[in-house]
Design an enzyme around this catalytic site. Structure first.
Site, PDB file in Angstrom:
ATOM      1  N   GLU A  60       0.745  -1.062   0.111  1.00  0.00           N
ATOM      2  CA  GLU A  60       0.617  -0.305   0.100  1.00  0.00           C
ATOM      3  C   GLU A  60       1.075   1.507   0.131  1.00  0.00           C
ATOM      4  OE1 GLU A  60      -3.023   2.129   2.309  1.00  0.00           O
ATOM      5  OE2 GLU A  60      -2.104   1.445   3.519  1.00  0.00           O
ATOM      6  N   TRP A 105      -8.373  -1.220   0.403  1.00  0.00           N
ATOM      7  CA  TRP A 105      -9.656  -0.367   0.000  1.00  0.00           C
ATOM      8  C   TRP A 105     -10.673  -0.570  -0.385  1.00  0.00           C
ATOM      9  CZ3 TRP A 105      -8.388   4.748   1.239  1.00  0.00           C
ATOM     10  CH2 TRP A 105      -7.510   5.481   1.702  1.00  0.00           C
ATOM     11  N   TYR A 151      -4.638  10.053  -0.666  1.00  0.00           N
ATOM     12  CA  TYR A 151      -2.658  10.265  -0.001  1.00  0.00           C
ATOM     13  C   TYR A 151      -1.903  10.193  -1.572  1.00  0.00           C
ATOM     14  CZ  TYR A 151      -4.571   8.253   3.976  1.00  0.00           C
ATOM     15  OH  TYR A 151      -5.382   8.752   5.058  1.00  0.00           O
ATOM     16  N   CYS A 198      -6.844  10.102   6.652  1.00  0.00           N
ATOM     17  CA  CYS A 198      -6.931   9.827   7.932  1.00  0.00           C
ATOM     18  C   CYS A 198      -5.366  10.656   8.416  1.00  0.00           C
ATOM     19  CB  CYS A 198      -6.751   8.394   8.334  1.00  0.00           C
ATOM     20  SG  CYS A 198      -8.459   8.302   8.116  1.00  0.00           S
ATOM     21  N   ARG A 232      -5.288  12.518  11.878  1.00  0.00           N
ATOM     22  CA  ARG A 232      -6.625  13.562  12.462  1.00  0.00           C
ATOM     23  C   ARG A 232      -7.771  11.757  13.280  1.00  0.00           C
ATOM     24  NH1 ARG A 232     -11.235  12.570   9.428  1.00  0.00           N
ATOM     25  NH2 ARG A 232     -10.690  11.146   7.255  1.00  0.00           N
ATOM     26  N   ASP A 265      -8.752   4.741  13.992  1.00  0.00           N
ATOM     27  CA  ASP A 265      -9.679   3.715  13.931  1.00  0.00           C
ATOM     28  C   ASP A 265      -8.062   2.409  14.587  1.00  0.00           C
ATOM     29  OD1 ASP A 265     -10.728   0.660  13.987  1.00  0.00           O
ATOM     30  OD2 ASP A 265     -10.945   0.776  12.347  1.00  0.00           O
TER      31      ASP A 265
END
Length: 318
Positions: free
Chosen positions: A75, A97, A139, A200, A220, A223
Site C-alpha cells: 500500500e 481499499w 494520499y 486520516c 486526525r 481506527d
C-alpha cells in the site's frame, strides 16, 4: 455505557506494544460513546501518543495479532506512485481499499454485486476499473502531485505543474537538515469532497538530530483496532526509506492521534487482543538502496523476528 470484561494485565510492561494496548483499554473503558459518520458508533478520545525507537532495524509491528506487513508495504509503495485507482493493489491481492469503490458502485448502479465479485471485475476488466475503481485524489495524489493553478487571464486560472512533496522533503533533508519544514501533507481542503476517504494519517513531519531522522505523524482520525497497526508500520517505513536516501540513521517515531477511536462492533476483537501479552521484536532490513524514493520494490524489504499471535478479524466501517 456498556462494557466487556477485560482481565487486568500484570505482565512486565517494558515492551513498546503496551502503549498500544493501554490506549485500546483507555478508549474502551473511558472513551466517549458517539454516533459517527458510518452509523456504527464509536468510543473515542481526543489526543493520544505512541513513541517508538527505530534504531537497530526495529519496526512497530503489533504482536498481539498478526499484521500482514507486506500488505502495508505494498500500500505504501502504491502511495508513492501517485496512483489513485485500486486496480494495481487488487492485482497484488491487496484488499484494504476495496470497500469504498464497491459501496460507490452499488449505490450508483443498484447492482447487488458481492465485494469479491466486484474486486474480480476490477482485476479482469481495465475499462471497468477505470470507471469504478478510482478513489479520487487520495494520499498518493497529494503526496506526489499536489495541484497548483496559474493565472490565465482576468479571473481565469489553468492547472500548473504538480508539487512532489516527497521529492521536496528528500531534497530539504539533504541540503537543509535543520529546517522545520520537512513536511508531507495530505489534507488538501479544496479536494476533500472528491476523495473516497479524506486522509486520516494526514501530516508527516521529519526532524534531524545527531545524524538520526525522527518522524512525527499526526493522524486526525484513527481506527485503533484495524487502522493503527498499519499506520505505525507505514510511518516507520516512510522514515526508514527517507533515512536511507538521505544518509541518516532512523531515529524515533512519534505517533499523535486526534479523534482516536474503537468501533462498537469491535468488542470481540478488543476483548481478545487485550487478553494477549505482547512478545518478540520485529526487525526490518532494506536489501538495497534504489536511486530514489520512487524506485523501491516489495522484494527490497525483509522482516525477521516477527512471531505474532493469531489474526483477529473484524468488519471495516465504510
Amino acid at each position: 455505557m456498556a462494557s466487556i470484561a477485560i482481565p487486568a494485565q500484570t505482565t512486565d510492561k517494558t515492551h513498546w506494544e503496551w502503549q498500544y494496548l493501554d490506549l485500546m483499554r483507555r478508549i474502551w473503558e473511558h472513551g466517549d460513546e458517539r454516533i459517527d459518520r458510518t452509523g456504527i458508533g464509536t468510543r473515542s478520545v481526543l489526543g493520544a501518543q505512541i513513541r517508538f525507537d527505530l534504531s537497530g532495524g526495529a519496526v512497530p509491528l503489533v504482536t498481539t495479532k498478526r499484521v500482514y506487513w507486506k500488505t502495508a508495504v505494498r500500500e505504501f509503495l502504491w502511495f508513492l506512485t501517485g496512483e489513485t485507482n485500486i486496480r494495481p493493489l487488487v492485482l497484488q491481492g491487496v484488499k484494504i481499499w476495496n470497500e469504498w469503490p464497491h459501496a460507490g458502485y452499488v449505490k450508483a448502479t443498484g447492482e447487488a454485486i458481492s465485494l469479491e465479485d466486484f474486486a474480480s471485475r476490477i482485476a479482469d476488466d481495465e475499462a471497468f476499473a477505470l470507471k469504478w475503481g478510482d478513489l479520487g485524489p487520495v494520499y498518493g495524489k497529494q503526496w506526489i502531485d499536489w495541484p497548483t493553478y496559474q493565472p490565465a487571464g482576468e479571473g481565469l486560472y489553468r492547472k500548473g505543474p504538480g508539487i512532489n512533496q516527497v521529492a521536496q522533503v528528500v531534497d530539504s533533508l539533504r541540503t537543509n537538515p535543520g529546517s522545520r519544514r520537512h513536511i508531507v501533507e495530505g489534507w488538501n481542503v479544496a479536494e476533500l469532497d472528491r476523495m473516497a476517504l479524506p486522509p486520516c494519517h494526514k501530516t508527516y513531519q521529519f526532524h534531524v538530530g545527531s545524524g538520526r531522522l525522527n518522524c512525527a505523524l499526526y493522524q486526525r482520525s484513527c481506527d485503533v483496532a484495524l487502522g493503527l497497526p498499519f499506520n505505525l508500520l507505514g510511518a516507520a517505513l516512510f522514515t526508514r526509506m527517507l533515512a536511507q536516501q538521505c544518509d541518516l540513521e532512523p531515529g524515533e517515531l512519534v505517533w499523535l492521534g486526534g479523534d482516536t477511536h474503537l468501533y462498537l462492533n469491535h468488542a470481540d476483537l478488543v476483548e481478545e487482543q487485550l487478553s494477549r501479552p505482547p512478545a518478540g521484536e520485529a526487525v526490518m532490513t532494506i536489501n538495497r538502496r534504489p536511486d530514489s524514493m520512487f524506485d523501491y520494490r516489495i522484494e527490497d524489504f525483509e522482516v525477521s523476528g516477527y512471531a505474532p499471535q493469531a489474526a483477529i478479524s473484524a468488519p471495516v466501517a465504510v
